[in-house]
Motif scaffolding. Sequence first.
Motif, PDB file in Angstrom:
ATOM      1  N   ASP A 189       0.820  -1.216   0.000  1.00 54.37           N
ATOM      2  CA  ASP A 189       0.000   0.000   0.000  1.00 54.37           C
ATOM      3  C   ASP A 189       0.857   1.271   0.000  1.00 54.37           C
ATOM      4  OD1 ASP A 189      -2.335  -1.525   0.120  1.00 54.37           O
ATOM      5  OD2 ASP A 189      -2.317  -1.577   2.321  1.00 54.37           O
ATOM      6  N   VAL A 190       1.993   1.222   0.701  1.00 56.53           N
ATOM      7  CA  VAL A 190       2.837   2.412   0.813  1.00 56.53           C
ATOM      8  C   VAL A 190       3.607   2.656  -0.484  1.00 56.53           C
ATOM      9  CG1 VAL A 190       4.729   3.502   2.073  1.00 56.53           C
ATOM     10  CG2 VAL A 190       3.055   2.113   3.315  1.00 56.53           C
ATOM     11  N   MET A 191       4.318   1.629  -0.954  1.00 55.92           N
ATOM     12  CA  MET A 191       5.094   1.751  -2.199  1.00 55.92           C
ATOM     13  C   MET A 191       5.583   0.356  -2.584  1.00 55.92           C
ATOM     14  SD  MET A 191       6.294   3.789  -4.583  1.00 55.92           S
ATOM     15  CE  MET A 191       6.268   5.434  -3.883  1.00 55.92           C
ATOM     16  N   SER A 192       4.792  -0.347  -3.330  1.00 55.24           N
ATOM     17  CA  SER A 192       5.125  -1.731  -3.660  1.00 55.24           C
ATOM     18  C   SER A 192       6.394  -1.816  -4.507  1.00 55.24           C
ATOM     19  CB  SER A 192       3.976  -2.408  -4.407  1.00 55.24           C
ATOM     20  OG  SER A 192       4.348  -3.715  -4.795  1.00 55.24           O
ATOM     21  N   ALA A 193       7.284  -2.716  -4.107  1.00 55.67           N
ATOM     22  CA  ALA A 193       8.505  -2.966  -4.878  1.00 55.67           C
ATOM     23  C   ALA A 193       8.410  -4.263  -5.676  1.00 55.67           C
ATOM     24  CB  ALA A 193       9.709  -3.028  -3.941  1.00 55.67           C
ATOM     25  N   GLU A 194       7.296  -4.919  -5.589  1.00 57.31           N
ATOM     26  CA  GLU A 194       7.145  -6.193  -6.306  1.00 57.31           C
ATOM     27  C   GLU A 194       7.098  -5.965  -7.824  1.00 57.31           C
ATOM     28  OE1 GLU A 194       7.385  -9.050  -5.048  1.00 57.31           O
ATOM     29  OE2 GLU A 194       7.039  -8.744  -2.903  1.00 57.31           O
ATOM     30  N   PRO A 195       7.552  -6.949  -8.599  1.00 53.41           N
ATOM     31  CA  PRO A 195       8.164  -8.215  -8.186  1.00 53.41           C
ATOM     32  C   PRO A 195       9.650  -8.025  -7.857  1.00 53.41           C
ATOM     33  CG  PRO A 195       7.974  -8.163 -10.576  1.00 53.41           C
ATOM     34  CD  PRO A 195       7.383  -6.869 -10.068  1.00 53.41           C
ATOM     35  N   ILE A 196      10.007  -8.248  -6.604  1.00 53.48           N
ATOM     36  CA  ILE A 196      11.370  -7.975  -6.148  1.00 53.48           C
ATOM     37  C   ILE A 196      12.371  -8.877  -6.845  1.00 53.48           C
ATOM     38  CG2 ILE A 196      12.894  -7.869  -4.131  1.00 53.48           C
ATOM     39  CD1 ILE A 196      10.348  -7.354  -2.436  1.00 53.48           C
ATOM     40  N   ASP A 197      12.025 -10.150  -7.006  1.00 52.87           N
ATOM     41  CA  ASP A 197      12.968 -11.077  -7.632  1.00 52.87           C
ATOM     42  C   ASP A 197      13.254 -10.687  -9.081  1.00 52.87           C
ATOM     43  OD1 ASP A 197      10.311 -11.733  -8.220  1.00 52.87           O
ATOM     44  OD2 ASP A 197      10.734 -13.870  -8.465  1.00 52.87           O
ATOM     45  N   LYS A 198      12.215 -10.299  -9.806  1.00 50.49           N
ATOM     46  CA  LYS A 198      12.412  -9.903 -11.212  1.00 50.49           C
ATOM     47  C   LYS A 198      13.238  -8.621 -11.301  1.00 50.49           C
ATOM     48  CE  LYS A 198       9.958 -13.336 -12.657  1.00 50.49           C
ATOM     49  NZ  LYS A 198      10.674 -14.554 -13.134  1.00 50.49           N
ATOM     50  N   LYS A 199      13.003  -7.701 -10.379  1.00 48.51           N
ATOM     51  CA  LYS A 199      13.796  -6.473 -10.371  1.00 48.51           C
ATOM     52  C   LYS A 199      15.270  -6.789 -10.107  1.00 48.51           C
ATOM     53  CE  LYS A 199      10.485  -2.840  -9.180  1.00 48.51           C
ATOM     54  NZ  LYS A 199       9.194  -3.524  -9.061  1.00 48.51           N
ATOM     55  N   ALA A 200      15.532  -7.631  -9.098  1.00 44.11           N
ATOM     56  CA  ALA A 200      16.910  -7.992  -8.771  1.00 44.11           C
ATOM     57  C   ALA A 200      17.594  -8.666  -9.960  1.00 44.11           C
ATOM     58  CB  ALA A 200      16.942  -8.902  -7.545  1.00 44.11           C
ATOM     59  N   GLU A 201      16.873  -9.550 -10.602  1.00 41.50           N
ATOM     60  CA  GLU A 201      17.434 -10.236 -11.764  1.00 41.50           C
ATOM     61  C   GLU A 201      17.718  -9.248 -12.898  1.00 41.50           C
ATOM     62  OE1 GLU A 201      14.466 -13.174 -12.469  1.00 41.50           O
ATOM     63  OE2 GLU A 201      15.214 -14.532 -10.911  1.00 41.50           O
ATOM     64  N   SER A 202      16.835  -8.254 -13.063  1.00 38.75           N
ATOM     65  CA  SER A 202      17.036  -7.277 -14.132  1.00 38.75           C
ATOM     66  C   SER A 202      18.238  -6.383 -13.863  1.00 38.75           C
ATOM     67  CB  SER A 202      15.777  -6.421 -14.324  1.00 38.75           C
ATOM     68  OG  SER A 202      15.624  -5.487 -13.277  1.00 38.75           O
ATOM     69  N   PHE A 203      18.644  -6.308 -12.586  1.00 41.33           N
ATOM     70  CA  PHE A 203      19.840  -5.547 -12.225  1.00 41.33           C
ATOM     71  C   PHE A 203      21.084  -6.430 -12.221  1.00 41.33           C
ATOM     72  CE2 PHE A 203      16.973  -2.232 -11.237  1.00 41.33           C
ATOM     73  CZ  PHE A 203      17.701  -1.065 -11.125  1.00 41.33           C
TER      74      PHE A 203
END
Length: 280
Positions: A189-203
């Motif tokens: 609700d505050v600031m979703s970072a999902e999908p975290i795993d996909k973001k990490a992989e993209s980095f």
Amino acid sequence: MDNKQKKELQILAAKIRLGIIEGTYHAKAGHPGGSLSAADVLAYLYGKEMNVDSKNPKMENRDRFVLSKGHAAPALYSALAYTGFFPAEDLKTLRHIGSYLQGHPNMNTVPGVDMSTGSLGQGISAACGMAKGAKYLDKDIRVYTMLGDGEIEEGQVWEAMMFASHYNLDNLCVIIDVNGLQIDGACEDVMSAEPIDKKAESFGFECVVIDGNNLDEIETAFEKFHESKKPFAIIMKTVKGKGVSYMENAVGWHGKAPNTEEYEIAMAELNAKLAELEEA
């Protein structure tokens, strides 16, 4: 790990949780929720995974741990105390005037603390620097850092991950404690970072998603880290307030201490769990 070692780590995790409640109660302040969620992985890190020596905390070639979510200091202090870095009795001095155990980790006063942290997002940057330094010096040193899922809303976190990928810091393990709650409510609700795993992989990270309150899954994740040729991220789903019934999944326990009645309930529950493990 065999059953004996698993039992030892479960007992250590139970003691870490007891220390968290002891510290925050006597401080009348602190952050028990996100400390309790991280107890199992800290038990594994300090009980099995990391090359550290409580008798020689400044050992040159030790592995490093950076608590990027520095407000979870009660968990780190408890893990250090119950693995011999300093007396567990000192946990009762948490946040007291004159105590070396303040509200956020201080590398200048606390044996075993490798980085002073508290400003969210900065710890992972320091960990990247340590990992890059170890590479530069050709040292066999692993660097571990733990972040919260609320913390990764900070842009600096992703800059640091980009840095880790660019310099191929395969000696870096980023642990993200996804307990779903931050000070103002649910992370989604505050600031979703999902999908975290996909973001990490993209980095540029290799990534696993695990139950962060399950020691078998924690072990499997670290085994994969050892085999990885990339910077590594462990996305661990946990229960905020894990181990204390009335704190579990309750956002109100992000940053407040139990009163006397609540303390007694929590200690009774945690001591019962410890006794169960010791008798098994």
